[in-house]
Scaffold this motif. Structure first.
Motif, PDB file in Angstrom:
ATOM      1  N   ASP A   1       0.811  -1.214   0.000  1.00 13.54           N
ATOM      2  CA  ASP A   1       0.000   0.000   0.000  1.00 13.54           C
ATOM      3  C   ASP A   1       0.844   1.264   0.000  1.00 13.54           C
ATOM      4  OD1 ASP A   1      -2.548  -1.277   0.018  1.00 13.54           O
ATOM      5  OD2 ASP A   1      -2.215  -1.806   2.119  1.00 13.54           O
ATOM      6  N   ALA A   2       2.140   1.115   0.244  1.00 13.24           N
ATOM      7  CA  ALA A   2       3.027   2.275   0.163  1.00 13.24           C
ATOM      8  C   ALA A   2       3.029   2.851  -1.250  1.00 13.24           C
ATOM      9  CB  ALA A   2       4.444   1.890   0.588  1.00 13.24           C
ATOM     10  N   VAL A   3       2.813   2.000  -2.242  1.00 18.56           N
ATOM     11  CA  VAL A   3       2.715   2.486  -3.625  1.00 18.56           C
ATOM     12  C   VAL A   3       1.537   3.450  -3.749  1.00 18.56           C
ATOM     13  CG1 VAL A   3       2.422   1.819  -6.034  1.00 18.56           C
ATOM     14  CG2 VAL A   3       3.734   0.348  -4.479  1.00 18.56           C
ATOM     15  N   GLY A   4       0.392   3.069  -3.158  1.00 15.12           N
ATOM     16  CA  GLY A   4      -0.773   3.934  -3.194  1.00 15.12           C
ATOM     17  C   GLY A   4      -0.540   5.247  -2.451  1.00 15.12           C
ATOM     18  N   ALA A   5       0.236   5.182  -1.372  1.00 12.69           N
ATOM     19  CA  ALA A   5       0.562   6.418  -0.647  1.00 12.69           C
ATOM     20  C   ALA A   5       1.372   7.357  -1.532  1.00 12.69           C
ATOM     21  CB  ALA A   5       1.327   6.085   0.629  1.00 12.69           C
ATOM     22  N   GLY A   6       2.262   6.794  -2.331  1.00 13.10           N
ATOM     23  CA  GLY A   6       3.029   7.624  -3.250  1.00 13.10           C
ATOM     24  C   GLY A   6       2.179   8.238  -4.343  1.00 13.10           C
ATOM     25  N   LEU A   7       1.090   7.556  -4.699  1.00 15.31           N
ATOM     26  CA  LEU A   7       0.227   8.032  -5.777  1.00 15.31           C
ATOM     27  C   LEU A   7      -0.842   9.002  -5.319  1.00 15.31           C
ATOM     28  CD1 LEU A   7      -0.268   4.636  -7.667  1.00 15.31           C
ATOM     29  CD2 LEU A   7       1.084   6.603  -8.443  1.00 15.31           C
ATOM     30  N   THR A   8      -1.135   9.047  -4.014  1.00 19.27           N
ATOM     31  CA  THR A   8      -2.267   9.867  -3.549  1.00 19.27           C
ATOM     32  C   THR A   8      -1.886  10.940  -2.535  1.00 19.27           C
ATOM     33  OG1 THR A   8      -2.808   8.249  -1.812  1.00 19.27           O
ATOM     34  CG2 THR A   8      -3.922   7.990  -3.948  1.00 19.27           C
ATOM     35  N   THR A   9      -0.650  11.007  -2.075  1.00 16.26           N
ATOM     36  CA  THR A   9      -0.256  12.005  -1.078  1.00 16.26           C
ATOM     37  C   THR A   9       0.827  12.926  -1.637  1.00 16.26           C
ATOM     38  OG1 THR A   9       1.614  10.834  -0.046  1.00 16.26           O
ATOM     39  CG2 THR A   9      -0.607  10.207   0.672  1.00 16.26           C
ATOM     40  N   TYR A  10       1.088  14.004  -0.904  1.00 15.59           N
ATOM     41  CA  TYR A  10       2.166  14.925  -1.251  1.00 15.59           C
ATOM     42  C   TYR A  10       3.492  14.522  -0.606  1.00 15.59           C
ATOM     43  CZ  TYR A  10       0.885  16.611   3.388  1.00 15.59           C
ATOM     44  OH  TYR A  10       0.591  16.673   4.731  1.00 15.59           O
ATOM     45  N   LEU A  11       3.517  13.408   0.115  1.00 11.08           N
ATOM     46  CA  LEU A  11       4.675  13.050   0.923  1.00 11.08           C
ATOM     47  C   LEU A  11       5.878  12.649   0.068  1.00 11.08           C
ATOM     48  CD1 LEU A  11       2.844  10.894   3.619  1.00 11.08           C
ATOM     49  CD2 LEU A  11       3.529  13.297   3.791  1.00 11.08           C
TER      50      LEU A  11
END
Length: 391
Positions: A71-81
């Motif tokens: 799910d870290a991939v999704g975090a990269g795709l949906t956040t500014y982090l």
């Protein structure tokens, strides 16, 4: 950069508000597990809340997203982090009785120098378990944990113009859902077929804006089932002489706009006519009190006083805060319209004004999503406010 639903300036404002409250409570860090709060702070959006995940917020710097590695991939795709602020744990931690993901989080927290910190946790939250807390206590024996349930939720109470724009789009969607109900419901129609039509309308959207998934599935009980508030549907055909209430929500970019209406097939008995009259008059009384400077309980007193005068009673709250949400609830779990809630109303606060009645042989729900404005109150939807009667 991902196509974020809000500007970086808005996210920065949210972080600043949250950090101010953290400082006021003496917290060195805050670990957020509510996916609504994770999204509000970082933009993260994914159906991954069935495993352990969260956002760690410190007094300075970007938040840190932590969750399952895939799910870290999704975090990269949906956040500014930045990539360094997205941390994934090994899949061997997932639903493994021999090792808990919070052991990995404990190691991460210690590596950041927070092993002796005062850390806020959302203790009373759907997504944080007793086993998770126990694991953190074991992994961080020198840390001090404080209950920070609702800390972020309360920062979300007053909506920005961008948030209100999404909620108004969701309002157009739920209007369309109710239009479909009025147009297609008829005696003999299987309930699941009608729900399928409702779902189609909810996802298709309205006025060019797509429909997101609602945080609660449609609730649509009929007859005696409608004497209970939270039943869903089956394949039973709609019958003459029965009421069915439809508690549904439009959603856009995770912002929820719930609204309920009640359908009666055939000629409604006099008690339904009387109940409708009482609810509509009580709604008007409550809306008259929905203005800045008044309190949540003022709306409840006005509503219940009118309802009681007309011969009906409602024991539960008659409204609650709404906004950004994920399953299993479209409420924000902060303010309620009930006696004792002295929260002062402010422009930009949004609520589901929920004056439902459950009678001895059915239910009556005629509800309104509202926003407090500078001048008073705005009903977000234009759905006709009445009992829907079809022969």
């Amino acid at each position: 950069m991902p196509d974020l639903p809000f500007t970086r300036a808005e996210y920065d404002m949210r972080l600043a508000k949250t950090r101010d409250e953290m400082s006021a409570r003496g917290l060195d860090a805050l670990f957020v597990t509510d996916p609504s709060n994770m999204s509000w702070l970082t933009g993260y959006d994914g159906w991954s809340f069935y495993v352990h995940q969260g956002v760690l917020l410190r007094p300075e710097g970007e938040p840190l997203w932590w969750g399952r590695a895939m799910d870290a991939v999704g975090a990269g795709l949906t956040t500014y982090l930045a990539p360094d602020n997205i941390r994934g744990y090994d899949d061997t931690f997932v639903q493994n009785p021999d090792k808990h993901p919070m052991a990995d989080l404990s190691d991460l927290v210690a590596s950041l120098g927070l092993q002796k910190a005062c850390i806020g946790l959302e203790m009373d939250n759907y997504y944080f378990t007793a086993a998770a807390f126990q694991s953190l206590q074991t992994g961080l024996p020198n840390a001090r944990f404080e209950d920070a349930t609702g800390l972020v939720n309360w920062q979300r109470a007053v909506k920005s113009e961008a948030e209100l724009r999404y909620m108004r789009r969701a309002a157009r969607i739920v209007e369309e859902m109710h239009r479909v109900i009025r147009a297609r419901a008829e005696v003999g129609m299987r309930k699941n077929d009608l729900i399928a039509d409702i779902y189609h309308a909810s996802v298709s959207g309205a006025e060019g804006h797509w429909g997101d998934y609602p945080a609660i599935v449609p609730m649509a009980p009929s007859g005696m089932d409608a004497t209970a508030p939270h039943l869903t549907w089956d394949d039973t055909p709609l019958k003459p002489g029965e009421s069915t209430f439809f508690e549904v929500a439009g959603a856009h970019k995770r912002y929820q706009c719930p609204q309920s209406r009640t359908l009666f097939l055939g000629k409604p008995p006099q008690k339904y006519i009387d109940a409708e009259k009482a609810v509509l008059e009580a709604v008007e009384a409550g809306l008259a009190k929905a203005r800045p400077g008044n309190r949540c309980e003022d709306i409840a007193h006005a509503f219940n006083g009118t309802l009681n005068r007309l011969g009906f009673q409602k024991d539960s709250r008659c409204g609650y805060a709404i906004g950004l949400s994920y399953p299993p609830d479209w409420g924000e779990r902060t303010m309620s319209f009930r006696a004792g809630d002295t929260t002062v109303l402010q422009p930009g606060m949004t609520f589901h004004f929920m004056p439902a009645l459950w009678l001895d042989d059915g239910g009556l729900e005629i509800t309104e999503p509202i926003v407090i404005t500078e001048a008073g109150v705005e009903c977000l939807c234009n759905t006709p406010r009445a009992l829907v009667v079809k022969s």
